[in-house]
Structure formats: C-alpha cells, structure tokens
Design a protein around this motif. Structure first.
Motif, short mmCIF file in Angstrom:
data_model
loop_
_atom_site.label_atom_id
_atom_site.label_comp_id
_atom_site.label_asym_id
_atom_site.label_seq_id
_atom_site.Cartn_x
_atom_site.Cartn_y
_atom_site.Cartn_z
N ARG A 99 42.24 -11.37 -32.64
CA ARG A 99 42.93 -11.73 -31.39
C ARG A 99 43.84 -12.94 -31.60
O ARG A 99 43.55 -13.80 -32.39
CB ARG A 99 41.90 -12.08 -30.31
CG ARG A 99 41.00 -10.92 -29.90
CD ARG A 99 39.99 -11.34 -28.85
NE ARG A 99 39.15 -10.22 -28.45
CZ ARG A 99 38.05 -9.85 -29.10
NH1 ARG A 99 37.68 -10.52 -30.19
NH2 ARG A 99 37.34 -8.83 -28.67
N ARG A 100 44.94 -12.95 -30.87
CA ARG A 100 45.90 -14.04 -30.86
C ARG A 100 46.26 -14.51 -32.27
O ARG A 100 46.05 -15.67 -32.64
CB ARG A 100 45.39 -15.22 -30.03
CG ARG A 100 45.16 -14.89 -28.56
CD ARG A 100 45.56 -16.02 -27.66
NE ARG A 100 47.02 -16.21 -27.67
CZ ARG A 100 47.62 -17.40 -27.53
NH1 ARG A 100 46.90 -18.49 -27.40
NH2 ARG A 100 48.92 -17.48 -27.56
N PRO A 101 46.81 -13.62 -33.08
CA PRO A 101 47.12 -13.97 -34.46
C PRO A 101 48.41 -14.78 -34.57
O PRO A 101 49.22 -14.85 -33.65
CB PRO A 101 47.33 -12.59 -35.11
CG PRO A 101 47.94 -11.78 -34.00
CD PRO A 101 47.21 -12.24 -32.75
N ILE A 102 48.58 -15.37 -35.72
CA ILE A 102 49.91 -15.82 -36.14
C ILE A 102 50.66 -14.58 -36.63
O ILE A 102 50.15 -13.82 -37.46
CB ILE A 102 49.83 -16.84 -37.29
CG1 ILE A 102 49.16 -18.14 -36.84
CG2 ILE A 102 51.22 -17.13 -37.87
CD1 ILE A 102 50.01 -19.01 -35.93
N LEU A 103 51.85 -14.34 -36.09
CA LEU A 103 52.71 -13.27 -36.58
C LEU A 103 53.61 -13.89 -37.65
O LEU A 103 54.52 -14.66 -37.34
CB LEU A 103 53.53 -12.68 -35.45
CG LEU A 103 54.58 -11.62 -35.82
CD1 LEU A 103 53.94 -10.48 -36.61
CD2 LEU A 103 55.26 -11.09 -34.58
N LEU A 104 53.33 -13.57 -38.90
CA LEU A 104 54.07 -14.11 -40.05
C LEU A 104 54.91 -12.99 -40.63
O LEU A 104 54.38 -11.92 -40.97
CB LEU A 104 53.09 -14.64 -41.11
CG LEU A 104 53.66 -15.03 -42.47
CD1 LEU A 104 54.61 -16.22 -42.34
CD2 LEU A 104 52.53 -15.36 -43.45
N THR A 105 56.19 -13.20 -40.76
CA THR A 105 57.05 -12.12 -41.22
C THR A 105 58.16 -12.59 -42.15
O THR A 105 58.70 -13.68 -41.99
CB THR A 105 57.70 -11.39 -40.02
OG1 THR A 105 58.54 -10.32 -40.51
CG2 THR A 105 58.54 -12.33 -39.17
N SER A 106 58.48 -11.76 -43.11
CA SER A 106 59.68 -11.96 -43.92
C SER A 106 60.71 -10.87 -43.62
O SER A 106 61.77 -10.84 -44.24
CB SER A 106 59.34 -11.93 -45.42
OG SER A 106 58.81 -10.67 -45.79
N ARG A 107 60.38 -9.99 -42.68
CA ARG A 107 61.27 -8.88 -42.33
C ARG A 107 61.71 -8.99 -40.88
O ARG A 107 60.88 -9.07 -39.97
CB ARG A 107 60.55 -7.54 -42.54
CG ARG A 107 59.94 -7.38 -43.93
CD ARG A 107 60.97 -7.44 -45.03
NE ARG A 107 61.84 -6.27 -45.03
CZ ARG A 107 62.89 -6.14 -45.83
NH1 ARG A 107 63.22 -7.11 -46.66
NH2 ARG A 107 63.62 -5.05 -45.79
N PRO A 108 63.01 -8.98 -40.62
CA PRO A 108 63.49 -9.10 -39.25
C PRO A 108 63.03 -7.99 -38.32
O PRO A 108 63.07 -8.14 -37.10
CB PRO A 108 65.02 -9.07 -39.43
CG PRO A 108 65.25 -9.62 -40.80
CD PRO A 108 64.11 -9.06 -41.62
N THR A 109 62.57 -6.85 -38.87
CA THR A 109 62.08 -5.77 -38.03
C THR A 109 60.88 -6.20 -37.19
O THR A 109 60.54 -5.54 -36.20
CB THR A 109 61.67 -4.57 -38.90
OG1 THR A 109 60.88 -5.03 -40.00
CG2 THR A 109 62.89 -3.85 -39.44
N ALA A 110 60.24 -7.30 -37.55
CA ALA A 110 59.10 -7.79 -36.77
C ALA A 110 59.50 -8.20 -35.37
O ALA A 110 58.63 -8.38 -34.50
CB ALA A 110 58.44 -8.95 -37.49
N ILE A 111 60.79 -8.36 -35.10
CA ILE A 111 61.22 -8.78 -33.77
C ILE A 111 60.70 -7.82 -32.71
O ILE A 111 60.39 -8.23 -31.58
CB ILE A 111 62.76 -8.90 -33.69
CG1 ILE A 111 63.20 -9.46 -32.33
CG2 ILE A 111 63.44 -7.56 -33.97
CD1 ILE A 111 62.69 -10.84 -32.02
#
Length: 206
Positions: A99-111
C-alpha cells in the motif's frame, strides 16, 4: 520503516540498467513490484527487449508485463489506458499487501500510473535524454517525460547535463562514476553510494 516500491523500468532482464542497479540495493527490506516498460522500442533509438536475466540472483517480488495501449494520444484512449494500467498494478500490489508505495520510474510511460496507485510519492530516475536521441527527430516518450517531470516529487539524474532540463528545486544529481566498470557493476561502491542517497531522499518525502 522502508516504503515499498512500484518500479517502472526497462523490461526485466537488462542487468546493466541503472534502475536495476538502484533497485537491487533499495529492494532489501521492501516489497517491490517491477513493471516492464510497455513501450520498449517506441522509436529506433530506444532500447530493444533482451531475454537474458540478471545473474546475481535478485528478483523483485512481482514482475508485471502489463497489457496497455501503445502510446495513446487521444484523450479517451489515454484515460482508458490509465485505468487499464492502474488496475493491473493495483492487483499486483494487493497480492503482496503493498500500500501507498513510492512510484520509482526511469520510463516516462509511468505517467499513466500516476494517481492510480494511491502512491506515497513519485520519483523519476532520469538516465536517458529522450529529447536528444541521435538520428531521431522526435521520440514519442519526450512529451510523456515533460508530464512526468511536472508531477514528480523528486527527480534523480545520472548527470548534470540531464539535471539542467528539470526544475532545480526538486532535482538531484547522483554521484558520478569514476570508471565505466563502476557504472556497470551493481556491487560497486558507486551504486551502493547512489542507492544510500536515494534511500535517504525518498525517506524524506512527505
């Protein structure tokens, strides 16, 4: 207490990716859902899928290869894609009790996942300049990156040149490599130092 992670990275199996190196260290003591990038190879300059797996034995708690629409631009299609992507990730999170994670991304598709996961914060790990691919007039991920940078709580970059593209108030440059070998090896002092700094930064996010 460490906050769990939902990670948008290159398709799992790329042992040399910066996101992999970070998560290999950050994953200790955290639940991790790794989301394969839905748009690998979106243009001729973006990376292609490889099938080899990292050889050090690390594996996230869940690896998700989501079904999504390929780079939708129509507002209705984009909204549908957000719901589709969010549902799949939330299902994976629920299976782990995450629950309530950090969303960590190197890919802009995560938007398209931002706001769909009740995330604690959004962290963009930028190690690619999507606006300056050699031989490519326009990478489709460039516009998505602009949106992601606007909504990210923290931006971590691999170099000062990349950092210059983002708001200074929320952008941090990671420690720089002393050698190419340090950059490529997960167990190097470089990546241990970087991961410790990232852990400190995300731990301070409110």
């Amino acid at each position: 207490m460490s906050i769990d992670l939902v990670v948008f990275g290159e398709n799992w199996g790329w042992p040399s990716s910066g996101t992999y190196h970070l998560v290999r260290h950050l994953g200790a003591g955290r639940k991790v859902v790794w989301v394969n990038s839905p748009t690998v190879g979106c243009c001729s300059a973006c990376p292609r899928l490889k099938v080899a797996s990292p050889g050090d034995g690390y594996r996230p708690d869940r690896i998700l290869a989501p079904l999504t629409l390929p780079l939708p631009t129509d507002p209705a299609a984009r909204a549908a894609n957000q719901q589709l992507l969010g549902h799949q990730i939330r299902t994976a999170m629920a299976a782990l009790g995450l629950r309530r994670p950090i969303l960590l991304t190197s890919r802009p598709t995560a938007i398209d996942a931002v706001g769909e996961l009740d995330e604690h914060a959004v962290v963009y790990h930028c190690d690619t300049d999507f606006a300056r691919h050699d031989g490519v007039a326009h990478c489709p991920l460039e516009q998505l990156e602009i949106e992601l940078a606007r909504r990210a709580d923290l931006i971590i970059t691999a170099s000062p040149a990349l950092a210059a593209r983002f708001p200074a108030c929320k952008t941090v440059v990671m420690a720089q490599a002393g050698s190419a070998r340090d950059e490529m090896e997960t167990g190097s002092t470089l990546w241990r130092t970087r991961a410790a700094e990232v852990a400190r930064l995300i731990g301070a996010l409110r």
